[in-house]
Enzyme design. Structure first.
Site, PDB file in Angstrom:
ATOM      1  N   GLN A 168     -11.446  13.437 -58.008  1.00  0.00           N
ATOM      2  CA  GLN A 168     -11.763  12.020 -57.758  1.00  0.00           C
ATOM      3  C   GLN A 168     -10.836  11.117 -58.594  1.00  0.00           C
ATOM      4  OE1 GLN A 168     -14.830  14.222 -58.335  1.00  0.00           O
ATOM      5  NE2 GLN A 168     -14.377  14.574 -56.208  1.00  0.00           N
ATOM      6  N   ASP A 173      -7.435  10.998 -54.532  1.00  0.00           N
ATOM      7  CA  ASP A 173      -6.317  11.364 -53.651  1.00  0.00           C
ATOM      8  C   ASP A 173      -4.966  10.857 -54.152  1.00  0.00           C
ATOM      9  OD1 ASP A 173      -8.206  12.524 -51.985  1.00  0.00           O
ATOM     10  OD2 ASP A 173      -8.445  10.690 -50.821  1.00  0.00           O
ATOM     11  N   GLY A 222     -10.457  17.186 -52.451  1.00  0.00           N
ATOM     12  CA  GLY A 222      -9.512  17.930 -51.610  1.00  0.00           C
ATOM     13  C   GLY A 222      -8.146  17.770 -52.259  1.00  0.00           C
ATOM     14  N   HIS A 223      -7.639  18.838 -52.820  1.00  0.00           N
ATOM     15  CA  HIS A 223      -6.356  18.769 -53.534  1.00  0.00           C
ATOM     16  C   HIS A 223      -5.296  19.534 -52.748  1.00  0.00           C
ATOM     17  CE1 HIS A 223      -8.560  17.928 -57.592  1.00  0.00           C
ATOM     18  NE2 HIS A 223      -8.843  17.064 -56.642  1.00  0.00           N
ATOM     19  N   LYS A 265      -3.125  14.603 -57.335  1.00  0.00           N
ATOM     20  CA  LYS A 265      -3.372  15.412 -58.536  1.00  0.00           C
ATOM     21  C   LYS A 265      -3.021  16.876 -58.297  1.00  0.00           C
ATOM     22  CE  LYS A 265      -7.643  13.969 -58.311  1.00  0.00           C
ATOM     23  NZ  LYS A 265      -7.559  12.916 -57.266  1.00  0.00           N
TER      24      LYS A 265
HETATM   25  P1  GDP Z   1      -5.478  14.754 -54.719  1.00  0.00           P
HETATM   26  O1  GDP Z   1      -6.869  14.750 -54.222  1.00  0.00           O
HETATM   27  O2  GDP Z   1      -5.269  13.770 -55.820  1.00  0.00           O
HETATM   28  O3  GDP Z   1      -4.981  16.116 -55.098  1.00  0.00           O
HETATM   29  O4  GDP Z   1      -4.573  14.244 -53.509  1.00  0.00           O
HETATM   30  P2  GDP Z   1      -4.678  14.721 -51.961  1.00  0.00           P
HETATM   31  O5  GDP Z   1      -4.109  16.068 -51.835  1.00  0.00           O
HETATM   32  O6  GDP Z   1      -6.041  14.487 -51.444  1.00  0.00           O
HETATM   33  O7  GDP Z   1      -3.762  13.635 -51.249  1.00  0.00           O
HETATM   34  C1  GDP Z   1      -2.436  13.477 -51.578  1.00  0.00           C
HETATM   35  C2  GDP Z   1      -1.588  13.654 -50.312  1.00  0.00           C
HETATM   36  O8  GDP Z   1      -0.267  13.196 -50.563  1.00  0.00           O
HETATM   37  C3  GDP Z   1      -1.420  15.087 -49.886  1.00  0.00           C
HETATM   38  O9  GDP Z   1      -1.305  15.120 -48.492  1.00  0.00           O
HETATM   39  C4  GDP Z   1      -0.118  15.527 -50.569  1.00  0.00           C
HETATM   40  O10 GDP Z   1       0.542  16.577 -49.899  1.00  0.00           O
HETATM   41  C5  GDP Z   1       0.671  14.263 -50.456  1.00  0.00           C
HETATM   42  N1  GDP Z   1       1.625  14.027 -51.543  1.00  0.00           N
HETATM   43  C6  GDP Z   1       1.526  14.319 -52.868  1.00  0.00           C
HETATM   44  N2  GDP Z   1       2.585  13.834 -53.544  1.00  0.00           N
HETATM   45  C7  GDP Z   1       3.369  13.209 -52.634  1.00  0.00           C
HETATM   46  C8  GDP Z   1       4.575  12.478 -52.708  1.00  0.00           C
HETATM   47  O11 GDP Z   1       5.165  12.270 -53.760  1.00  0.00           O
HETATM   48  N3  GDP Z   1       5.071  11.957 -51.527  1.00  0.00           N
HETATM   49  C9  GDP Z   1       4.446  12.134 -50.328  1.00  0.00           C
HETATM   50  N4  GDP Z   1       4.980  11.608 -49.250  1.00  0.00           N
HETATM   51  N5  GDP Z   1       3.305  12.829 -50.237  1.00  0.00           N
HETATM   52  C10 GDP Z   1       2.760  13.337 -51.361  1.00  0.00           C
HETATM   53  P1  IMO Z   2     -10.106  14.013 -54.770  1.00  0.00           P
HETATM   54  O1  IMO Z   2     -10.381  14.948 -55.918  1.00  0.00           O
HETATM   55  C1  IMO Z   2     -11.184  10.447 -52.527  1.00  0.00           C
HETATM   56  C2  IMO Z   2     -15.414   9.306 -52.497  1.00  0.00           C
HETATM   57  C3  IMO Z   2     -16.068   9.398 -51.139  1.00  0.00           C
HETATM   58  C4  IMO Z   2     -17.069   8.266 -51.258  1.00  0.00           C
HETATM   59  C5  IMO Z   2     -17.516   8.389 -52.712  1.00  0.00           C
HETATM   60  C6  IMO Z   2     -18.806   9.156 -52.913  1.00  0.00           C
HETATM   61  O2  IMO Z   2      -9.550  14.669 -53.578  1.00  0.00           O
HETATM   62  O3  IMO Z   2      -9.336  12.836 -55.260  1.00  0.00           O
HETATM   63  P2  IMO Z   2     -19.381  11.753 -52.814  1.00  0.00           P
HETATM   64  O4  IMO Z   2     -19.274  12.725 -51.701  1.00  0.00           O
HETATM   65  O5  IMO Z   2     -18.582  12.108 -54.016  1.00  0.00           O
HETATM   66  O6  IMO Z   2     -20.797  11.415 -53.182  1.00  0.00           O
HETATM   67  O7  IMO Z   2     -18.755  10.376 -52.210  1.00  0.00           O
HETATM   68  O8  IMO Z   2     -16.474   9.053 -53.399  1.00  0.00           O
HETATM   69  N1  IMO Z   2     -14.732  10.559 -52.947  1.00  0.00           N
HETATM   70  C7  IMO Z   2     -13.418  10.746 -52.892  1.00  0.00           C
HETATM   71  N2  IMO Z   2     -12.430   9.958 -52.406  1.00  0.00           N
HETATM   72  N3  IMO Z   2     -10.873  11.619 -53.105  1.00  0.00           N
HETATM   73  C8  IMO Z   2     -11.847  12.403 -53.633  1.00  0.00           C
HETATM   74  O9  IMO Z   2     -11.582  13.519 -54.343  1.00  0.00           O
HETATM   75  C9  IMO Z   2     -13.186  11.992 -53.505  1.00  0.00           C
HETATM   76  N4  IMO Z   2     -14.367  12.530 -53.864  1.00  0.00           N
HETATM   77  C10 IMO Z   2     -15.299  11.629 -53.529  1.00  0.00           C
HETATM   78  O10 IMO Z   2     -15.135   9.162 -50.109  1.00  0.00           O
HETATM   79  O11 IMO Z   2     -16.420   7.032 -51.120  1.00  0.00           O
HETATM   80 MG    MG Z   3      -7.902  14.514 -52.435  1.00  0.00          MG
END
Ligand code: GDP
Ligand code: IMO
Ligand code: MG
Length: 435
Positions: free
Chosen positions: A228, A18, A45-46, A21
């Site tokens: 991840q 998270d 979840g991106h 990316k």
């Molecule tokens: P990912 O899994 O690495 O793609 O990240 P996620 O989407 O799960 O979580 C990142 C969260 O931060 C999302 O809600 C994005 O919309 C938000 N986000 C990304 N870049 C920024 C930033 O520079 N500032 C803020 N405030 N939010 C951001």
């Molecule tokens: P993105 O791509 C954050 C974590 C789960 C748990 C562990 C194992 O959005 O960064 P799993 O279901 O993979 O067997 O769970 O890994 N986990 C993540 N945490 N972002 C993710 O993906 C994750 N994918 C798995 O919360 O701790």
């Molecule tokens: Mg994510």
């Protein structure tokens, strides 16, 4: 800076996932002509926030919004066809063109028994639960390694699918009924359902090897999209509190089918602080008002899991873990996201070392029991207490923010590449060219 020498870039999460990316891949997709998602499944979840709206992608590469870019789901991904079809349908309904989406026929399928077993195994773990996303990811990768997996290509071949499924279900149903005392899975229904998924996805399923090799041969810019993060790596992460795949640069090569000698640059994506979803050690974790500030509760981008809706645990930037992840993955470029989240924090802490009893540790210890005992050593820096969300050039950042970013890069041991100061596509400071 650019040229053929920088044509393959791996963008990887370098914390516990998270890191933002999706945001960066969406931004860079217009420079790359090919984006390959190489690992994980719909545990990811991106989030992408661009001119078309806000999207939560789980399996589809975050480069899908650029009409000229080819997007590949590589062999290292485990795919829930049901989740993928829903994602494609949603994108289509919102006007996104998915015709340039290709799915590797070698990618493994997440089957219904994987999801059931993931949940049952978590229940059995009781207090020792991992906090998985419950998407069947662990069991699907386990079957791949046990050579009992079903691959995307199998969904297109009636006889193969029936034969493979018959063999596998015999074993899985014994496990489900005898060990766990739950209902068996019907061969007939599952076969028909997955055959149908295959039909629906047929136009996308292909041998992605030629697509990738042709792009490599022509020096077409390729972006490898990580899921991840490095600390969730099955080999190098905080085992057993990890995911079941290698999310880093080595996984990028393996999951995309690209040799390590072809990777030109590895971007490690770091939040300006740290978050973690699920269980497991987290030395710099905090609670109280600073934690609430980092979580940005009440905002649309609050620290709530994109996939499971769980509240993310939060903490200060951990320089020990950050450098460790960079070393394992050969990170040469740092992307720092969510710098704006620190805008209102008066005193910011950075963890620069771990103390175990009276010893200073340079590297994170391998075992949970020991890692839980380390005491983070903090450096305190003053915050900048002013908004950065509209800043687009590094030199325009408040001095304290510049110093903070520089300190992170120093701890990681790589050059600064990108800073993001908000979730929207343009809320970006490019400090160096990526392609
Ligand atoms: P990912 O899994 O690495 O793609 O990240 P996620 O989407 O799960 O979580 C990142 C969260 O931060 C999302 O809600 C994005 O919309 C938000 N986000 C990304 N870049 C920024 C930033 O520079 N500032 C803020 N405030 N939010 C951001
Ligand atoms: P993105 O791509 C954050 C974590 C789960 C748990 C562990 C194992 O959005 O960064 P799993 O279901 O993979 O067997 O769970 O890994 N986990 C993540 N945490 N972002 C993710 O993906 C994750 N994918 C798995 O919360 O701790
Ligand atoms: Mg994510």
């Amino acid at each position: 800076m650019k040229g053929a020498a920088m044509s393959v870039v791996a963008l990887i999460g370098a914390q516990w996932g998270d890191e933002g990316k999706g945001h960066l891949v969406d931004l860079l997709a217009s420079k790359a002509r090919l984006v390959v998602r190489y690992g994980g499944g719909n545990n990811a979840g991106h989030t992408v926030d661009n001119h078309l709206g806000t999207f939560k992608l789980h399996l589809i590469p975050s480069g899908i919004f650029d009409p000229a870019t080819v997007n590949v789901i590589g062999s290292g991904v485990v795919i829930s066809p049901e989740a993928l079809l829903l994602e494609i349908a949603e994108l289509k309904s919102r006007g996104v063109n998915t015709s340039k989406l290709f799915i590797s026929e070698r990618a493994h399928v997440v089957m219904p028994y994987h999801v059931i077993l993931d949940k049952l195994q978590e229940q059995d773990r009781g207090d020792g639960k991992i906090g998985t996303t419950g998407r069947g990811i662990g069991p699907a990768y386990a079957d791949k390694m046990s050579r009992t997996g079903i691959r995307m290509a199998d969904l297109l071949h009636e006889e193969t699918l029936l034969n493979r499924l018959r063999g596998v279900l015999e074993e899985k149903n014994r496990l489900l009924t005898k060990l766990y005392g739950v209902k068996a899975i019907s061969l007939h229904e599952t076969y028909l359902r997955y055959l149908n998924f295959g039909h629906q996805l047929a136009e996308h399923i292909t041998d992605t090897h030629p697509i990738i090799q042709r792009a490599l041969a022509k020096d077409i810019p390729i972006l490898l999209e990580g899921a991840q993060g490095g600390l969730l790596d099955v080999d190098h992460g905080t085992y057993p509190y990890v995911t079941s795949s290698p999310p880093g640069a080595a996984g990028a090569c393996q999951g995309a089918g690209i040799g390590p000698t072809r990777i030109d640059s590895v971007i490690g994506v770091y939040k300006a602080y740290t978050t973690r979803v699920g269980e497991g050690p987290f030395p710099t974790e905090i609670d109280g008002p600073d934690a609430d500030a980092l979580r940005q509760m009440g905002t649309p981008w609050a620290e709530v899991g994109t996939t499971t809706g769980r509240l993310r645990r939060v903490g200060w930037f951990d320089g020990v873990m950050a450098r460790y992840a960079a070393q394992i993955n050969g990170v040469d470029t740092v992307a720092i996201t969510k710098l704006d989240v620190l805008d209102g924090i008066e005193t910011i802490k950075i963890c620069t070392g771990y103390k175990l009893h009276d010893t200073m540790l340079e590297f994170p210890p391998a075992t949970t029991a020991v890692l839980e005992q380390v005491e983070p050593v903090y450096e305190e820096v003053s915050g900048w207490m002013t908004s950065t969300v509209d800043i687009r050039r590094f030199q325009d950042l408040p001095e304290a923010a510049q110093a903070y970013v520089a300190r992170i890069c120093q701890l990681v041991g790589a050059r600064l590449g990108i800073i993001s100061v908000g979730p929207k596509r343009d809320q970006i400071i490019m400090a160096s060219e990526v392609f």
